[in-house]
Motif scaffolding. Structure first.
Motif, mmCIF file in Angstrom:
data_model
loop_
_atom_site.group_PDB
_atom_site.id
_atom_site.type_symbol
_atom_site.label_atom_id
_atom_site.label_comp_id
_atom_site.label_asym_id
_atom_site.label_seq_id
_atom_site.Cartn_x
_atom_site.Cartn_y
_atom_site.Cartn_z
ATOM 1 N N ARG A 1 56.864 48.140 40.588
ATOM 2 C CA ARG A 1 56.625 49.295 41.548
ATOM 3 C C ARG A 1 56.521 48.651 43.069
ATOM 4 N NH1 ARG A 1 51.208 52.175 40.640
ATOM 5 N NH2 ARG A 1 52.089 53.254 42.713
ATOM 6 N N ARG B 1 49.748 44.113 39.342
ATOM 7 C CA ARG B 1 49.997 44.173 37.734
ATOM 8 C C ARG B 1 51.029 44.804 37.446
ATOM 9 N NH1 ARG B 1 45.091 42.762 34.769
ATOM 10 N NH2 ARG B 1 45.368 44.538 33.344
ATOM 11 N N ASN B 2 51.818 45.672 38.330
ATOM 12 C CA ASN B 2 52.709 46.366 37.824
ATOM 13 C C ASN B 2 53.937 45.920 38.978
ATOM 14 O OD1 ASN B 2 51.490 48.182 35.692
ATOM 15 N ND2 ASN B 2 50.439 48.648 37.290
ATOM 16 N N GLN C 1 46.591 47.064 41.429
ATOM 17 C CA GLN C 1 47.676 47.556 40.544
ATOM 18 C C GLN C 1 49.291 47.371 40.929
ATOM 19 O OE1 GLN C 1 46.584 51.779 41.539
ATOM 20 N NE2 GLN C 1 45.056 51.786 40.024
#
Lengths: 244, 244
Positions: free
Chosen positions: B238, B234-235, B231
């Motif tokens: 953040r 992929r982001n 995550q």
């Protein structure tokens, strides 16, 4: 680059695809009769799925993956590994160039697989289940011929289509479909009276699990490479004295 | 050190033990919804089973594994990875020292596991199935307390003995014995009325496969860490803005 304490002995070029490398990594672990963690072999694995499609490059007459592979070999040499395994049969099309650029010996997957075939099979006809790129490259056929064996793949287009599909479905993570396609490829071998096949793409052992028909010998090139690497590292005297 | 083309995004400190790292690697692959190889995340995995026993060091009050772990973190930083995962819960005892020595953020496995527990469990009592070193270190208990939860491990010595045995059998490659020991540990949890347990040793998800009893929630810390890493990558927005 390498520190005082931590030296990976085996370097793995992987990610082509990732599941195939996870399978290969697992096979290098299973190849060691270990009682504690410390008995296992230290490794550095580069898992780089972004390396351009090897089979496609060969079919198009391009060397697009080569700079990527050379860079991976370079990084592993900088980590001071003793030997290198490339967890992708098709990438061995560039073996000579990669080997020339590497201090550490690169163990050739086809040598490992054909050595294993020799130990297990006394016949002379075998199929090579591989990508179209690997077959076009011809390094398996050349080595089989040198060993007095031949590559006798079923001529029906449906055979290679089934092999292609098995590989693709593993890359997509669709293991049930991969197994069906792999079973179909074995059936075409059987129909041609073949009793042995080399699983000459690192995706195929995953697809072949539980679907190898009775009476068919399937040589797992990934396992053969894992065994060869582990043997070399456990018997260092045999290293580098014959092949380089 | 890093080349022009090839940059591993996720660095993994592994080999502690090797099967646990193979399992973690597999989980990082499964966490990516990929259509082609290239959709997968590039990684560098250091599998170094020679790093001294973490649990033993903690119990003896020693920092013996720390220089090894620092060196691994250093190598991964030199490869220019974006984030680092340590595929060993016990090694997180040295998290602060490792984190201080790393440019790349190290994702804490207990944060990932407790985040996952929060999403899946509304109760307040959970067991932490872990090495004696991890329990002695206390980083799971501290985080559970901060989250308003508690660690309620069965007090019977047989519970921890079963957990120890499950871990040891995975390290030995004896998966059937490991599953039996893990099933026994779950039974002790059930007997104490516990409905949730964190598998807080990377060997345990392998032992727990197919033996989690009906009605018991088992949080797989390895899977939680794999998901968190994927995550983050992929982001990327953040990344690093809250934790460092």
């Amino acid at each position: 680059m390498t520190g005082r304490l931590l030296r990976p002995r085996l370097g793995i070029v992987g990610g082509l695809g990732p599941l195939a490398t996870a399978d290969f990594y697992r096979k290098t672990i299973d190849a060691v009769p270990a009682e504690t963690d410390a008995d296992h072999i230290s490794m550095a694995i580069l898992s780089v799925p972004q390396i351009p499609d090897r089979s496609r490059a060969i079919r198009e007459g391009s060397d697009k993956p080569l700079p990527w592979l050379l860079e991976a070999i370079d990084i592993l040499n900088n980590l001071d590994v003793e030997i290198i395994a490339i967890a992708c049969n098709t990438a061995h099309h560039w073996y000579d160039a990669l080997s020339a650029g590497s201090r550490a010996e690169i163990i050739h997957i086809a040598d490992a697989a054909i050595g294993e075939l020799h130990r297990q099979y006394k016949g002379s006809r075998t199929a090579v289940m591989a990508t179209r790129g690997t077959l076009r490259s011809g390094f398996y056929q050349k080595r089989l011929q040198e060993a007095g064996l031949g590559c006798h793949n079923p001529m029906r287009p449906a055979f290679q289509r089934a092999v292609d599909d098995a590989i693709r479905q593993v890359k997509l993570g669709n293991l049930a479909q991969a197994k069906r396609a792999c079973a179909a490829a074995f059936e075409w071998c059987r129909e041609d009276g073949l009793e042995a096949a080399i699983l000459a793409c690192t995706e195929l052992p995953i697809a072949a699990e539980d679907v190898v028909p009775e009476g068919m010998l399937a040589i797992d090139a990934s396992r053969a490479l894992a065994l060869t690497c582990v043997q070399r590292l456990r018997n260092p005297d045999r290293m580098r004295n014959t092949t380089m």
